[in-house]
Design a protein around this motif. Structure first.
Motif, PDB file in Angstrom:
ATOM      1  N   ARG A   1       0.832  -1.195   0.000  1.00 15.25           N
ATOM      2  CA  ARG A   1       0.000   0.000   0.000  1.00 15.25           C
ATOM      3  C   ARG A   1       0.870   1.250   0.000  1.00 15.25           C
ATOM      4  NH1 ARG A   1      -4.656   2.234   4.300  1.00 15.25           N
ATOM      5  NH2 ARG A   1      -5.534   3.730   2.799  1.00 15.25           N
ATOM      6  N   LEU A   2       0.562   2.195  -0.873  1.00 14.63           N
ATOM      7  CA  LEU A   2       1.209   3.505  -0.815  1.00 14.63           C
ATOM      8  C   LEU A   2       0.542   4.273   0.327  1.00 14.63           C
ATOM      9  CD1 LEU A   2       3.166   5.595  -2.088  1.00 14.63           C
ATOM     10  CD2 LEU A   2       1.248   6.362  -3.507  1.00 14.63           C
ATOM     11  N   VAL A   3       1.223   4.339   1.477  1.00 18.46           N
ATOM     12  CA  VAL A   3       0.602   4.940   2.657  1.00 18.46           C
ATOM     13  C   VAL A   3       0.907   6.425   2.808  1.00 18.46           C
ATOM     14  CG1 VAL A   3       0.494   2.791   3.979  1.00 18.46           C
ATOM     15  CG2 VAL A   3       2.542   4.233   4.140  1.00 18.46           C
ATOM     16  N   LYS A   4       1.913   6.910   2.078  1.00 15.55           N
ATOM     17  CA  LYS A   4       2.213   8.340   2.151  1.00 15.55           C
ATOM     18  C   LYS A   4       2.888   8.778   0.859  1.00 15.55           C
ATOM     19  CE  LYS A   4       1.299  10.122   5.305  1.00 15.55           C
ATOM     20  NZ  LYS A   4       0.057  10.810   5.720  1.00 15.55           N
ATOM     21  N   LYS A   5       2.277   9.780   0.247  1.00 17.75           N
ATOM     22  CA  LYS A   5       2.835  10.409  -0.954  1.00 17.75           C
ATOM     23  C   LYS A   5       3.208  11.822  -0.550  1.00 17.75           C
ATOM     24  CE  LYS A   5      -0.080  11.326  -4.224  1.00 17.75           C
ATOM     25  NZ  LYS A   5      -1.002  11.237  -5.373  1.00 17.75           N
ATOM     26  N   THR A   6       4.484  12.025  -0.305  1.00 19.34           N
ATOM     27  CA  THR A   6       4.939  13.313   0.199  1.00 19.34           C
ATOM     28  C   THR A   6       6.204  13.709  -0.555  1.00 19.34           C
ATOM     29  OG1 THR A   6       5.497  14.553   2.218  1.00 19.34           O
ATOM     30  CG2 THR A   6       6.200  12.249   2.135  1.00 19.34           C
ATOM     31  N   VAL A   7       6.971  14.632  -0.004  1.00 16.87           N
ATOM     32  CA  VAL A   7       8.197  15.095  -0.653  1.00 16.87           C
ATOM     33  C   VAL A   7       9.375  14.924   0.291  1.00 16.87           C
ATOM     34  CG1 VAL A   7       7.018  16.767  -2.121  1.00 16.87           C
ATOM     35  CG2 VAL A   7       7.830  17.486   0.146  1.00 16.87           C
ATOM     36  N   ASN A   8      10.568  14.925  -0.293  1.00 15.40           N
ATOM     37  CA  ASN A   8      11.790  14.940   0.498  1.00 15.40           C
ATOM     38  C   ASN A   8      11.829  16.263   1.268  1.00 15.40           C
ATOM     39  OD1 ASN A   8      14.406  15.140   1.476  1.00 15.40           O
ATOM     40  ND2 ASN A   8      15.362  14.406  -0.409  1.00 15.40           N
ATOM     41  N   GLN A   9      11.783  16.197   2.565  1.00 13.31           N
ATOM     42  CA  GLN A   9      11.700  17.425   3.362  1.00 13.31           C
ATOM     43  C   GLN A   9      12.943  18.292   3.232  1.00 13.31           C
ATOM     44  OE1 GLN A   9      10.515  16.524   7.404  1.00 13.31           O
ATOM     45  NE2 GLN A   9       8.782  15.285   6.733  1.00 13.31           N
ATOM     46  N   ASP A  10      14.070  17.709   2.824  1.00 18.33           N
ATOM     47  CA  ASP A  10      15.294  18.481   2.623  1.00 18.33           C
ATOM     48  C   ASP A  10      15.403  19.025   1.207  1.00 18.33           C
ATOM     49  OD1 ASP A  10      16.123  17.898   5.278  1.00 18.33           O
ATOM     50  OD2 ASP A  10      16.804  15.926   4.604  1.00 18.33           O
ATOM     51  N   ASP A  11      14.576  18.504   0.297  1.00 18.15           N
ATOM     52  CA  ASP A  11      14.528  18.975  -1.088  1.00 18.15           C
ATOM     53  C   ASP A  11      13.120  18.718  -1.620  1.00 18.15           C
ATOM     54  OD1 ASP A  11      14.754  19.625  -3.725  1.00 18.15           O
ATOM     55  OD2 ASP A  11      16.420  18.267  -4.170  1.00 18.15           O
ATOM     56  N   PRO A  12      12.168  19.620  -1.362  1.00 17.59           N
ATOM     57  CA  PRO A  12      10.763  19.384  -1.704  1.00 17.59           C
ATOM     58  C   PRO A  12      10.468  19.286  -3.191  1.00 17.59           C
ATOM     59  CG  PRO A  12      11.003  21.224  -0.163  1.00 17.59           C
ATOM     60  CD  PRO A  12      12.361  20.888  -0.655  1.00 17.59           C
ATOM     61  N   SER A  13      11.488  19.418  -4.031  1.00 20.50           N
ATOM     62  CA  SER A  13      11.258  19.282  -5.466  1.00 20.50           C
ATOM     63  C   SER A  13      11.107  17.826  -5.880  1.00 20.50           C
ATOM     64  CB  SER A  13      12.407  19.908  -6.257  1.00 20.50           C
ATOM     65  OG  SER A  13      13.611  19.184  -6.061  1.00 20.50           O
ATOM     66  N   MET A  14      11.416  16.892  -4.974  1.00 22.62           N
ATOM     67  CA  MET A  14      11.331  15.473  -5.321  1.00 22.62           C
ATOM     68  C   MET A  14      10.324  14.745  -4.427  1.00 22.62           C
ATOM     69  SD  MET A  14      14.824  13.770  -3.705  1.00 22.62           S
ATOM     70  CE  MET A  14      15.963  14.896  -4.498  1.00 22.62           C
ATOM     71  N   TYR A  15       9.684  13.739  -5.011  1.00 26.15           N
ATOM     72  CA  TYR A  15       8.768  12.896  -4.251  1.00 26.15           C
ATOM     73  C   TYR A  15       9.517  12.072  -3.201  1.00 26.15           C
ATOM     74  CZ  TYR A  15       4.547  13.354  -7.193  1.00 26.15           C
ATOM     75  OH  TYR A  15       3.416  13.809  -7.834  1.00 26.15           O
ATOM     76  N   HIS A  16       8.795  11.769  -2.111  1.00 22.09           N
ATOM     77  CA  HIS A  16       9.211  10.739  -1.163  1.00 22.09           C
ATOM     78  C   HIS A  16       7.993   9.839  -0.966  1.00 22.09           C
ATOM     79  CE1 HIS A  16      11.331   9.660   2.907  1.00 22.09           C
ATOM     80  NE2 HIS A  16      11.319   8.659   2.036  1.00 22.09           N
ATOM     81  N   LEU A  17       8.104   8.594  -1.410  1.00 18.48           N
ATOM     82  CA  LEU A  17       6.997   7.648  -1.415  1.00 18.48           C
ATOM     83  C   LEU A  17       7.221   6.569  -0.366  1.00 18.48           C
ATOM     84  CD1 LEU A  17       6.858   7.197  -5.295  1.00 18.48           C
ATOM     85  CD2 LEU A  17       5.528   8.813  -3.907  1.00 18.48           C
ATOM     86  N   PHE A  18       6.159   6.253   0.386  1.00 19.78           N
ATOM     87  CA  PHE A  18       6.234   5.249   1.447  1.00 19.78           C
ATOM     88  C   PHE A  18       5.273   4.097   1.137  1.00 19.78           C
ATOM     89  CE2 PHE A  18       7.777   9.071   3.368  1.00 19.78           C
ATOM     90  CZ  PHE A  18       8.573   8.724   4.448  1.00 19.78           C
ATOM     91  N   TYR A  19       5.810   2.877   1.032  1.00 15.90           N
ATOM     92  CA  TYR A  19       4.990   1.682   0.857  1.00 15.90           C
ATOM     93  C   TYR A  19       5.079   0.851   2.136  1.00 15.90           C
ATOM     94  CZ  TYR A  19       5.850   3.038  -3.991  1.00 15.90           C
ATOM     95  OH  TYR A  19       5.965   3.744  -5.163  1.00 15.90           O
ATOM     96  N   ALA A  20       3.949   0.272   2.543  1.00 14.51           N
ATOM     97  CA  ALA A  20       3.963  -0.416   3.823  1.00 14.51           C
ATOM     98  C   ALA A  20       2.779  -1.368   3.932  1.00 14.51           C
ATOM     99  CB  ALA A  20       3.936   0.616   4.961  1.00 14.51           C
ATOM    100  N   ASP A  21       2.457  -1.747   5.173  1.00 13.39           N
ATOM    101  CA  ASP A  21       1.283  -2.579   5.410  1.00 13.39           C
ATOM    102  C   ASP A  21       0.037  -1.688   5.397  1.00 13.39           C
ATOM    103  OD1 ASP A  21       1.262  -1.307   7.904  1.00 13.39           O
ATOM    104  OD2 ASP A  21       1.034  -3.156   9.041  1.00 13.39           O
ATOM    105  N   GLU A  22      -1.063  -2.146   5.972  1.00 14.87           N
ATOM    106  CA  GLU A  22      -2.351  -1.447   5.843  1.00 14.87           C
ATOM    107  C   GLU A  22      -2.345  -0.020   6.381  1.00 14.87           C
ATOM    108  OE1 GLU A  22      -5.375  -3.309   8.170  1.00 14.87           O
ATOM    109  OE2 GLU A  22      -4.165  -3.330  10.001  1.00 14.87           O
ATOM    110  N   ILE A  23      -1.555   0.258   7.433  1.00 12.49           N
ATOM    111  CA  ILE A  23      -1.553   1.610   8.010  1.00 12.49           C
ATOM    112  C   ILE A  23      -0.137   2.172   8.169  1.00 12.49           C
ATOM    113  CG2 ILE A  23      -3.768   1.354   9.202  1.00 12.49           C
ATOM    114  CD1 ILE A  23      -2.176   0.825  11.797  1.00 12.49           C
ATOM    115  N   GLY A  24       0.851   1.494   7.599  1.00 12.58           N
ATOM    116  CA  GLY A  24       2.222   1.991   7.697  1.00 12.58           C
ATOM    117  C   GLY A  24       2.834   1.795   9.063  1.00 12.58           C
ATOM    118  N   ARG A  25       2.650   0.621   9.639  1.00 12.98           N
ATOM    119  CA  ARG A  25       3.247   0.348  10.951  1.00 12.98           C
ATOM    120  C   ARG A  25       4.764   0.421  10.867  1.00 12.98           C
ATOM    121  NH1 ARG A  25      -1.210  -3.022  10.655  1.00 12.98           N
ATOM    122  NH2 ARG A  25      -2.610  -2.967  12.473  1.00 12.98           N
ATOM    123  N   PRO A  26       5.432   0.886  11.935  1.00 11.20           N
ATOM    124  CA  PRO A  26       6.897   0.868  11.944  1.00 11.20           C
ATOM    125  C   PRO A  26       7.409  -0.554  11.699  1.00 11.20           C
ATOM    126  CG  PRO A  26       6.042   2.105  13.813  1.00 11.20           C
ATOM    127  CD  PRO A  26       4.863   1.435  13.182  1.00 11.20           C
ATOM    128  N   GLY A  27       8.415  -0.653  10.864  1.00 12.31           N
ATOM    129  CA  GLY A  27       8.941  -1.968  10.520  1.00 12.31           C
ATOM    130  C   GLY A  27       8.380  -2.525   9.236  1.00 12.31           C
TER     131      GLY A  27
END
Length: 315
Positions: free
Chosen positions: A30-56
């Motif tokens: 699951r793509l749980v977060k579609k955001t940007v690199n906080q140090d360079d907001p010109s680029m995407y930072h994509l997070f894939y994880a389980d149903e709610i993005g649990r740590p690990g």
């Protein structure tokens, strides 16, 4: 102060859309977060994880559109493993990878577990690992809307693989500073665990003194993050790392968690990250990853940031 295992792994892609297609449609994460690199907001930072993005369970990617080819080698995070529930699941995945013409090495065994090494379309080095006999850190829960049946779905991150020319300084950081325990050794391979142990708490170090240093690009790993319970403990880790005179970032507020970064002597970038607040801080669990999420300090730049990002199609 005991680390709780692997928190996330962050890698590099040159194409956010193809990345989303592979990790959501083929791997079923699951793509749980579609955001940007906080140090360079010109680029995407994509997070894939389980149903709610649990740590690990988070595998994340920075999009660097001009990233060149990766030349694998030393001083690198050389493999990321993804947990699946059983040996039977590996058989399912072997067939699915063949169906989508994904390069893989077939099912084998490492450290007493069945594994299936494979690569994504950019050469990202990945390994499915079976949780058939796992007795350590609990796995995540797959998303019920995944195209992959839940009994075979990815449930989190497994052992992270590191390649270095010299074991001594890396082992000193893992064992003496971070509290890992060495649990096995096979020739040039060394296995370490932390916290409750098991599939989600291991780092494997391969020693290869003759290999060239890796030249990273698309398909390489930027850093590995380890789980810290809360911000108070993270502050204690900061003090401990400072006492060792290791250059570090200090505390960094990533909004979804708090972090600290440092490099061990062989050049591996390690992040310590808190378990919370989590990805539902600014989106409901039902709609995670559907819109571009920005931390509060970037919100006033939303129009500018979105104008420079190529829209991603999720379906």
């Amino acid at each position: 102060m005991e680390l709780k295992g692997i928190h996330h792994v962050s890698a590099i892609t040159a194409d956010a859309q193809r990345n989303v297609n592979f990790y959501t449609k083929i791997l079923g994460m699951r793509l749980v977060k579609k955001t940007v690199n906080q140090d360079d907001p010109s680029m995407y930072h994509l997070f894939y994880a389980d149903e709610i993005g649990r740590p690990g369970t988070d595998l994340t990617f920075f999009e660097i559109s001009n990233a060149g080819h990766t030349y694998p080698g030393n001083n690198s995070i050389s493999g990321t493993s993804l947990r699946v529930p059983s040996d039977e699941a590996l058989s399912y995945w072997e067939q699915r990878l063949d169906q989508y013409d994904v390069i893989h090495d077939g099912i084998s065994e490492r450290w007493g577990r069945k594994v299936l090494p494979f690569q994504d379309h950019e050469g990202q080095r990945l390994i499915f690992v079976s949780d058939q006999h796992n007795q350590g850190i609990a796995a995540g829960v797959p998303w019920h809307k995944s195209p992959v049946p839940q009994e075979f779905s990815i449930t989190g991150l497994g052992p992270v693989y590191i390649t270095v020319p010299n074991l001594t300084p890396t082992e000193a950081i893992l064992v003496n500073l971070l509290g890992f325990r060495k649990i096995d050794e096979q020739g040039s391979l060394h296995l370490y665990t932390v916290g409750a142990g098991g599939t989600g708490a291991e780092i494997q170090v391969e020693v290869d003194p003759k290999a060239d240093k890796e030249r990273p690009g698309r398909g390489s790993v930027h850093h590995v993050a380890l789980r810290v319970d809360n911000q108070q403990e993270l502050e204690q880790w900061r003090d401990k790392i400072r006492a060792e005179r290791l250059p570090n970032s200090g505390l960094v507020d990533r909004y979804y968690f708090h972090s600290l970064y440092f490099r061990e002597p062989n050049g591996i970038l390690i992040e310590l990250a808190t378990d919370g607040p989590g990805f539902a801080t600014d989106e409901s669990e039902e709609h995670l990853g559907e819109s571009i999420a920005l931390p509060p300090f970037l919100e006033d730049r939303r129009q500018e940031i979105e104008q420079h990002l190529k829209p991603i199609q999720l379906k």
